[in-house]
Design a protein around this motif. Structure first.
Motif, mmCIF file in Angstrom:
data_model
loop_
_atom_site.group_PDB
_atom_site.id
_atom_site.type_symbol
_atom_site.label_atom_id
_atom_site.label_comp_id
_atom_site.label_asym_id
_atom_site.label_seq_id
_atom_site.Cartn_x
_atom_site.Cartn_y
_atom_site.Cartn_z
ATOM 1 N N ASP A 115 0.841 -1.188 0.000
ATOM 2 C CA ASP A 115 0.000 0.000 0.000
ATOM 3 C C ASP A 115 0.876 1.238 0.000
ATOM 4 O O ASP A 115 1.971 1.228 0.574
ATOM 5 C CB ASP A 115 -0.817 0.024 1.303
ATOM 6 C CG ASP A 115 -2.258 -0.368 1.101
ATOM 7 O OD1 ASP A 115 -2.710 -0.374 -0.048
ATOM 8 O OD2 ASP A 115 -2.924 -0.659 2.108
ATOM 9 N N TYR B 140 -6.145 6.953 15.227
ATOM 10 C CA TYR B 140 -5.842 5.547 14.938
ATOM 11 C C TYR B 140 -4.618 5.509 14.031
ATOM 12 O O TYR B 140 -4.061 6.564 13.681
ATOM 13 C CB TYR B 140 -7.069 4.846 14.309
ATOM 14 C CG TYR B 140 -7.238 5.092 12.815
ATOM 15 C CD1 TYR B 140 -7.422 6.365 12.314
ATOM 16 C CD2 TYR B 140 -7.171 4.040 11.907
ATOM 17 C CE1 TYR B 140 -7.542 6.586 10.939
ATOM 18 C CE2 TYR B 140 -7.293 4.252 10.550
ATOM 19 C CZ TYR B 140 -7.475 5.529 10.081
ATOM 20 O OH TYR B 140 -7.575 5.753 8.735
ATOM 21 N N GLU B 141 -4.212 4.302 13.637
ATOM 22 C CA GLU B 141 -2.972 4.147 12.880
ATOM 23 C C GLU B 141 -2.933 4.958 11.571
ATOM 24 O O GLU B 141 -1.892 5.457 11.166
ATOM 25 C CB GLU B 141 -2.753 2.652 12.584
ATOM 26 C CG GLU B 141 -1.472 2.315 11.864
ATOM 27 C CD GLU B 141 -0.232 2.747 12.627
ATOM 28 O OE1 GLU B 141 -0.261 2.745 13.862
ATOM 29 O OE2 GLU B 141 0.761 3.118 11.965
ATOM 30 N N GLY B 142 -4.095 5.076 10.927
ATOM 31 C CA GLY B 142 -4.134 5.811 9.658
ATOM 32 C C GLY B 142 -3.680 7.257 9.817
ATOM 33 O O GLY B 142 -3.083 7.839 8.898
ATOM 34 N N CYS C 54 -0.012 7.447 9.426
ATOM 35 C CA CYS C 54 0.396 7.379 8.012
ATOM 36 C C CYS C 54 0.255 8.756 7.355
ATOM 37 O O CYS C 54 1.156 9.211 6.644
ATOM 38 C CB CYS C 54 -0.445 6.360 7.254
ATOM 39 S SG CYS C 54 -0.292 4.700 7.895
ATOM 40 N N GLU D 176 -10.203 5.310 6.641
ATOM 41 C CA GLU D 176 -10.210 5.057 5.190
ATOM 42 C C GLU D 176 -11.628 5.039 4.598
ATOM 43 O O GLU D 176 -11.908 5.698 3.610
ATOM 44 C CB GLU D 176 -9.523 3.731 4.857
ATOM 45 C CG GLU D 176 -8.017 3.759 4.941
ATOM 46 C CD GLU D 176 -7.509 3.606 6.352
ATOM 47 O OE1 GLU D 176 -8.325 3.352 7.271
ATOM 48 O OE2 GLU D 176 -6.288 3.756 6.565
ATOM 49 N N GLY E 232 0.724 -1.979 3.835
ATOM 50 C CA GLY E 232 0.605 -3.269 3.186
ATOM 51 C C GLY E 232 0.352 -4.364 4.192
ATOM 52 O O GLY E 232 0.527 -4.173 5.399
ATOM 53 N N ARG F 15 7.165 3.423 8.221
ATOM 54 C CA ARG F 15 7.066 3.808 9.623
ATOM 55 C C ARG F 15 8.170 3.077 10.382
ATOM 56 O O ARG F 15 8.663 2.066 9.888
ATOM 57 C CB ARG F 15 5.675 3.413 10.157
ATOM 58 C CG ARG F 15 4.595 4.345 9.668
ATOM 59 C CD ARG F 15 3.231 3.719 9.730
ATOM 60 N NE ARG F 15 2.987 2.840 8.594
ATOM 61 C CZ ARG F 15 1.924 2.051 8.451
ATOM 62 N NH1 ARG F 15 1.021 2.029 9.413
ATOM 63 N NH2 ARG F 15 1.760 1.308 7.385
HETATM 64 C C1 GLC Z 1 -3.660 0.391 5.311
HETATM 65 C C2 GLC Z 1 -2.188 0.073 5.210
HETATM 66 C C3 GLC Z 1 -1.598 -0.204 6.570
HETATM 67 C C4 GLC Z 1 -1.898 0.953 7.485
HETATM 68 C C5 GLC Z 1 -3.376 1.201 7.579
HETATM 69 C C6 GLC Z 1 -3.676 2.438 8.414
HETATM 70 O O1 GLC Z 1 -4.371 -0.747 5.647
HETATM 71 O O2 GLC Z 1 -1.951 -1.018 4.374
HETATM 72 O O3 GLC Z 1 -0.220 -0.455 6.478
HETATM 73 O O4 GLC Z 1 -1.349 0.748 8.777
HETATM 74 O O5 GLC Z 1 -3.916 1.386 6.296
HETATM 75 O O6 GLC Z 1 -5.034 2.654 8.560
#
Ligand code: GLC
Length: 425
Positions: free
Chosen positions: A141, A195-197, A200, A254, A309, A379
């Motif tokens: 990704d 959150y994690e996104g 990113c 997302e 990914g 990351r």
């Molecule tokens: C996607 C990416 C992943 C990331 C996530 C964050 O799924 O592939 O690596 O941590 O989004 O929301």
């Protein structure tokens, strides 16, 4: 009589051996957008028909943090199920350090399984731990900029913006006019929920301003001036330019961002490659009107894409690892990887698929994306990454909410990240 007893003993032992060697069903845990999970369901059915190995899919949510938690619980308690699962690239370090993954080298050596078709950089940086191969990549990704081709044209833009300043100008212009027709229209959607996104997105803004999350030695460098400036810009997108909705920091993950764009209510969208096929699907309000480009940068600096990914691994507690390996081979095979691209628009972890003619016809932008993945920013690869990420998520999100200034938020995050590192190192 003696013969019959011996025969019965032999049969019972054979039955016992078979039973202990082959349990009734493999279990595979996977999440994602609803269409992705449906796709996996079909794939598992095909696998079962093809190999005769029964497999059950356990559905997980879309959010990566929730998916990780759903796996940590059975693994910590050494349960046999699930046998297999998909892992986000950022948690593999933690899973490997906790010794929850079966090394795959034995199978690879024995069967001469080729590793060359996979993205070398992805494989080496994510799937190897202390020299052992503990996972295989399923798809890669990278953050991308989606835009409305029709609207850019309408407002006199020939190409998508290359700098963040251009993106703001263009979004303000379009939003001001379009709001008269549609009060729900927004300039730019991206992932700002806690959150994690968010990490990113933060990494992309920071990197496209020459900043970084850690020093070359791996120490946190969260409050660099470049990072503070980048976070300040993210805040401005919501509160100053007002081109990103206020629920960016409360709700936008997302799928929320994708839905906003796909309903025709947004000019620009930051999302992963999976969104493309859904935007282009029947019933999508933006079908045939979407463009895809690399993310912009600050000033003359190049944009940056976060490397994401998902990878497949076998649980160390699985009681059917040999059957599970058959599933790993199936998922990473050329045929299935191609199906994943054709059906879901994912970017395969196998480099050879990028040159496939049929794939190229359906996704003409794919060859260009190969470059994005090869230069995407990772990351930090740390066993305690989830703890560091949680600190960034919390403070960046507080700044986005307008509760605290960007500098103060990142000074606090830096201090906490240093404490996490001290505690775990
Ligand atoms: C996607 C990416 C992943 C990331 C996530 C964050 O799924 O592939 O690596 O941590 O989004 O929301």
């Amino acid at each position: 009589m003696k013969k019959r007893v011996l025969f019965t003993i032999a049969m019972v032992s054979l039955l016992l051996v078979t039973c202990t060697r082959r349990k009734s069903k493999l279990t595979f845990m996977v999440g994602g957008a609803p269409n992705e999970v449906e796709f996996w369901e079909k794939l598992t059915e095909t696998f079962e028909k093809k190999t005769g190995i029964p497999i059950t899919l356990i559905r997980q949510p879309t959010d990566t943090d929730q998916r990780r938690q759903g796996l940590v619980i059975p693994l910590k308690s050494k349960q046999k199920d699930p046998d297999l699962f998909l892992m986000d690239v950022v948690w593999i370090g933690q899973f490997a350090a906790s010794k929850w993954l079966q090394p795959l080298d034995g199978y690879i050596r024995r069967e001469g399984f080729p590793l060359e078709p996979f993205f070398g950089r992805v494989l080496e940086s994510a799937d190897r731990y202390n020299g052992e191969l503990i996972a295989l990549p399923v798809y890669v990704d990278g953050g991308l900029l989606y835009y409305r081709r029709d609207l850019l044209q309408r407002f006199g833009y020939r190409s998508p913006p290359q700098s963040w300043a251009e993106l703001v100008r263009c979004a303000v212009k379009a939003q001001t006019t379009l709001r008269r027709e549609n009060p729900n229209f927004w300039g730019f959607g991206w992932q700002g929920a806690q959150y994690e996104g968010l990490v990113c997105n933060f990494l992309e803004f920071v990197s496209s301003n020459g900043g970084r999350l850690t020093t070359k030695e791996g120490k946190p460098s969260l409050n660099l001036p470049e990072n503070i400036e980048a976070l300040g810009f993210m805040v401005d997108l919501i509160h100053r330019y007002k081109i990103s909705p206020p629920n960016t920091y409360t709700e936008m993950k997302e799928e929320e961002v994708r839905n906003l764009f796909q309903s025709g209510n947004c000019l620009f969208e930051r999302n992963w490659p999976y969104a493309w096929s859904l935007h282009q699907a029947k019933g999508s309000a933006v079908r045939g009107r979407v463009g895809i480009a690399p993310l912009p940068g600050f000033g003359g600096k190049p944009g940056a894409s976060a490397l994401g990914g998902w990878h497949i691994g076998i649980s160390r507690y699985s009681d059917a690892p040999a059957q599970a390996w058959e599933f790993v081979k199936f998922v990473t095979s050329y045929k299935v990887q191609k199906e994943l691209v054709m059906g879901l628009g994912w970017n395969p972890a196998r480099v050879d698929i990028y040159d496939d003619r049929e794939v190229g016809e359906k996704f003409p932008h794919l060859p260009a994306l190969k470059g994005v993945f090869q230069t995407a920013v990772s990351r930090p690869n740390l066993p305690y990454y989830p703890q560091v990420s949680e600190v960034i998520q919390r403070w960046a999100n507080r700044a986005l909410a307008g509760k605290i200034g960007a500098k103060e938020a990142l000074d606090k995050a830096q201090k906490e990240a240093e404490e996490v590192m001290r505690a775990y190192k």
